[in-house]
Design a protein around this motif. Structure first.
Motif: not given
Length: 667
Positions: A239-240, A276, A227, A235, A237, A273, A279-281, A232-233
Motif C-alpha cells: 500500500t506504500k 511518509f 492510496m 499499512m 508494504p 513511520v 517510505v518504500e515498498p 502508515l505503521s
C-alpha cells in the motif's frame, strides 16, 4: 409475538380501503403491487397503525416459519428492502440468498451474517450504528453510534500483565468483525484497522469502529490506484507505493500488527513511520519484524506464529480471514476467559475511573441521618443539590487487613456507582478523599438525597394502592435489569437498599457488596454477604456460589413484602452459625407457603413470586423476563394523575415522614 400483534388487526380491512382511496396519486410499482416496504412507508404519510401492525404480523409469521424449520433457518438479511407487499398490504419475506441453516444447536460459527450493517445486531463485533442526523444545511451531518468504554490502544498500554485469555478473546472478537466485513458482497476492506479503531465494552468485548475510509472490493482481486489512508505503521508494504494495488490481505497485515500490539502491550517502535515520502515498498522486511517480535515475546508465546504469518511481506503468504478466526477459536479453547480474568481487568481499569468524580473540597456537613459500625450519613448541599454524604470512620478499624478490606469495599461501591447512569439506580455525585492520617484516609461517598427507603415506606404508609406497588416493583426490576446487563450482581437487593423519590419512583442503592461477573447469566463462583432474609438457599452454604439468580430470589422476597406490606418473618435465620445448609433449606421449603398463601391462587403476581423463590437457581426467571412480565402487569394498573403531596396526606402514616435516604444497616 404473533399472538400479540394479531389482537390489533380488528379494523384492518377498512384501513386498507381508506389507504387505497387516499393513495390514488401515488404511482404503483410492479403491476399494481406496492413494492418494497421502505418505498411503501416512505411514499405515504399517516399510515394507520392497524396497517403497520398487520405488516409486522405477516413478517413475524414468515420469520416463525423459517425458525421452525429443522434445523432452523436464519434469514441474516431481514431488512425493509427485502420485505415485499401485495396490493392488499400483505407482507412476504424475500431474498434468502445469504440465509443459513442453524446446524449447530446454539450458534453459527466462523461465518458472519452479510446483511445490511444498520440492521445488524450489536453482537456482530462491529460498532452498532444508531442513526444519522441532518442539520440545517446539507453539510451538517451527525453519525450516531453506540458508546463504548475504551479503545484497544489505551486498554493495552495502560495495564500490566493482561491475562493471555483476555488478549485472545479480544483478538477473536476482532477476527469475527473482520470476517463479517470480508464476507460482504462485494467484500469490504476496512483499510484502517488499528488499535485506536478497536473499541471495547466493559467486559472486554471488542468491536471494530471507524469505517470512514473503508472501500468495497468491486474488482474481484484488487483495489487499484488508491492510496490507503490508514495509519502508515499498520499499512502493508504493497500500500506504500505509487499506484498501489491491494485486497483484503492488507487488513490481515494490519491485524498482524494488532496481534503484536496486543501481545506486548505497547507500540512496537520499529514500526513507527515518521516520514511518509521516504517510505518504500518492502522497507520493513519480515526479518526486521521477527527481530522486534523475538525481543519482546518468545517463540513459545501462543500468539507469536500468528503474528509472523499475518506480517508477511507477500500478500499471498498471509492467512485468510477464515483461517485467522479458526486459529483464534482454537486458542480461545486452550486459554478460556474466566470471570476472574474479567474481574481483575475491571478492578485495574477502575483506578482511573474515579478521577472525574473526585471532590477536592467537601461541603460543610449538615444534619446526621444515620450511623453504622464504620460510618455515618450526613445531609449536604453540593452544586445546588440536596445530597447525602456517606462518611467512613476508618480510625475505628484497628486491624490492617480489615481496614484494607473496608477500603476495597468502599472503593468498589464508588466505581460501580460511577458507571451507573440509569433512572432506577441512585445517582453518584462524587467521592472525597480526606487528608492522610496514621490510620489511613477518611473517605466520603456522595449520592443524591432521596425521600425515604422502601422499608420505611411500607411500614409507614398503610393500604398503598396496587398501581403504586406495581410501579415501584417495575422500577426495581428495570434497575436490576440494567445491573445484570452490565455484568453486575447486586447481592443485597432489599427494601432497605431501595430508595424512593418524593413521587415514589424507586432507585436501587448500596452497591457496596455487589460483584462483577462474566456477562453469561449462569456465571457462578461469586460471593457476597447480603441481608439474610433475602438470600436464596445456595447463598447460605459454607462455600456459596451463585450468579444473577441470587438477585431474582431477593426480588421475589421484595414482591411478597411490597404486596402484603408485611415482612415475611420466615426469612429470618436466628441460628445461622449452628444451622447447616440443609436445615436452612428445609426451613425455607416448609414456611414459604405460609406467606405466599395470603395471596389469591389466581393472582398472577403469586405465580411470579413462586417462580422467583424456587430453590434451584436455574428454575428462576431471568431479569429480562421479570421486567417484561411486570411491564405487561403494569398495564392492568395504569398510573393515575396523582398529587403526591395529597396522596401522602390521605395515606395516614403511622409516623411523620422520615427523610432517611439509607437505612443504617447498609453501612
Amino acid at each position: 409475538m404473533a399472538e400479540k400483534l394479531d389482537e390489533l388487526k380488528a379494523h384492518l380491512l377498512q384501513d386498507v380501503q381508506g389507504l387505497e382511496e387516499g393513495d390514488k396519486d401515488v404511482d404503483d410499482l410492479d403491476s399494481g403491487a406496492y413494492g418494497f416496504v421502505f418505498k411503501f412507508v416512505e411514499k405515504r404519510k399517516n399510515i394507520p397503525i392497524s396497517i403497520k401492525v398487520s405488516i409486522l404480523l405477516d413478517i413475524s409469521y414468515g420469520l416463525l416459519y423459517l425458525h421452525n424449520q429443522t434445523p432452523p433457518l436464519i434469514h441474516r438479511d431481514l431488512t425493509a428492502p427485502n420485505i415485499l407487499l401485495t396490493e392488499d398490504c400483505r407482507a412476504k419475506i424475500a431474498d434468502l440468498g445469504v440465509s443459513k441453516f442453524l446446524t449447530d444447536p446454539h450458534i453459527i460459527k466462523q461465518t458472519m451474517a452479510p446483511g445490511n450493517l444498520s440492521y445488524m445486531a450489536p453482537e456482530t463485533n462491529i460498532v452498532h450504528f444508531v442513526g444519522v442526523c441532518y442539520g440545517k444545511s446539507k453539510s451538517d451531518l451527525m453519525l450516531v453510534m453506540e458508546r463504548l468504554k475504551s479503545d484497544l490502544a489505551t486498554f493495552v498500554e495502560k495495564r500490566k500483565n493482561i491475562p493471555i485469555s483476555i488478549k485472545v478473546s479480544i483478538l477473536l472478537d476482532i477476527s469475527y468483525g473482520l470476517l463479517y466485513l470480508h464476507n460482504q458482497t462485494p467484500p469490504l476492506i476496512h483499510r484502517d484497522l488499528t488499535a485506536p479503531n478497536i473499541l471495547l465494552t466493559e467486559d472486554c468485548r471488542a468491536k471494530i469502529a471507524d469505517l470512514g475510509v473503508s472501500k468495497f472490493l468491486t474488482d474481484p482481486h484488487i483495489i487499484k490506484q488508491t492510496m490507503a489512508p490508514g495509519n502508515l505503521s499498520y499499512m502493508a508494504p504493497e500500500t506504500k507505493i505509487k499506484n498501489p494495488q491491494y485486497n483484503t490481505s492488507m487488513d490481515i497485515f494490519s491485524f498482524g500488527h494488532l496481534v503484536l500490539h496486543t501481545s506486548i502491550q505497547s507500540w512496537p517502535e520499529t514500526f513507527r513511520v515518521t516520514n511518509f515520502r521516504k517510505v518504500e515498498p518492502g522497507k520493513m522486511e519480515i526479518a526486521e519484524r521477527k527481530d522486534v517480535l523475538e525481543e519482546q515475546m518468545t517463540k513459545s508465546h501462543p500468539l507469536y506464529q500468528l503474528a509472523i504469518n499475518c506480517l508477511q511481506d507477500e500478500p499471498k503468504l498471509r492467512p485468510s480471514t477464515a483461517y485467522l478466526n479458526k486459529t483464534l477459536n482454537q486458542l480461545s479453547t486452550k486459554h478460556p476467559k474466566s470471570p476472574g480474568d474479567v474481574a481483575s481487568i475491571l478492578e485495574e481499569t477502575s483506578s482511573d475511573e474515579l478521577t472525574p468524580y473526585i471532590l477536592p473540597h467537601l461541603p460543610e456537613l449538615g444534619e446526621q441521618h444515620g450511623a453504622g459500625s464504620y460510618g455515618s450519613l450526613y445531609h449536604i448541599h453540593l452544586n445546588g443539590m440536596n445530597c447525602i454524604a456517606k462518611q467512613s470512620h476508618v480510625n475505628l478499624i484497628e486491624n490492617k487487613e480489615d481496614r484494607r478490606a473496608f477500603y476495597q469495599k468502599f472503593y468498589s461501591e464508588c466505581v460501580l456507582l460511577s458507571r451507573m447512569r440509569h433512572p432506577n439506580i441512585v445517582q453518584f455525585m462524587g467521592v472525597h478523599y480526606g487528608p492522610q492520617r496514621d490510620y489511613g484516609r477518611e473517605l466520603t461517598l456522595v449520592i443524591e438525597r432521596l425521600y425515604m427507603n422502601l422499608e420505611i415506606c411500607l411500614e409507614q404508609y398503610k393500604n398503598i394502592e396496587m398501581w403504586l406497588k406495581v410501579s415501584i416493583l417495575l422500577d426495581i426490576s428495570q434497575g436490576m435489569l440494567h445491573l445484570h446487563s452490565r455484568g453486575i450482581v447486586h447481592c443485597d437487593l432489599a427494601a432497605h437498599t431501595t430508595l424512593l423519590t418524593t413521587s415514589f419512583h424507586a432507585k436501587i442503592a448500596d452497591l457496596a457488596v455487589s460483584q462483577i461477573i462474566d456477562a453469561h447469566p449462569t456465571s457462578k463462583q461469586i460471593r457476597g454477604p447480603g441481608a439474610l432474609g433475602y438470600m436464596p438457599p445456595e447463598a447460605l452454604t459454607e462455600n456459596p456460589k451463585y450468579g444473577y439468580a441470587l438477585d431474582v430470589f431477593s426480588f421475589g422476597v421484595l414482591i411478597l413484602y411490597v404486596l402484603l406490606q408485611e415482612y415475611p418473618q420466615f426469612m429470618h435465620y436466628e441460628n445461622l452459625v449452628t444451622a447447616t445448609g440443609i436445615q436452612r433449606k428445609e426451613v425455607q421449603i416448609q414456611k414459604r407457603m405460609k406467606w405466599i398463601g395470603k395471596l389469591s391462587p389466581e393472582d398472577l403476581m403469586r405465580q411470579l413470586i413462586c417462580r422467583c423463590l424456587q430453590d434451584e437457581p436455574q428454575r428462576r426467571p431471568l431479569s429480562q423476563e421479570l421486567n417484561s412480565t411486570l411491564i405487561q402487569f403494569a398495564k392492568q394498573f395504569p398510573k393515575p394523575f396523582v398529587d403526591t403531596i395529597e396522596m401522602q396526606r390521605n395515606s395516614k402514616p403511622t409516623a411523620p415522614p422520615i427523610p432517611l435516604p439509607i437505612h443504617d444497616k447498609v453501612l
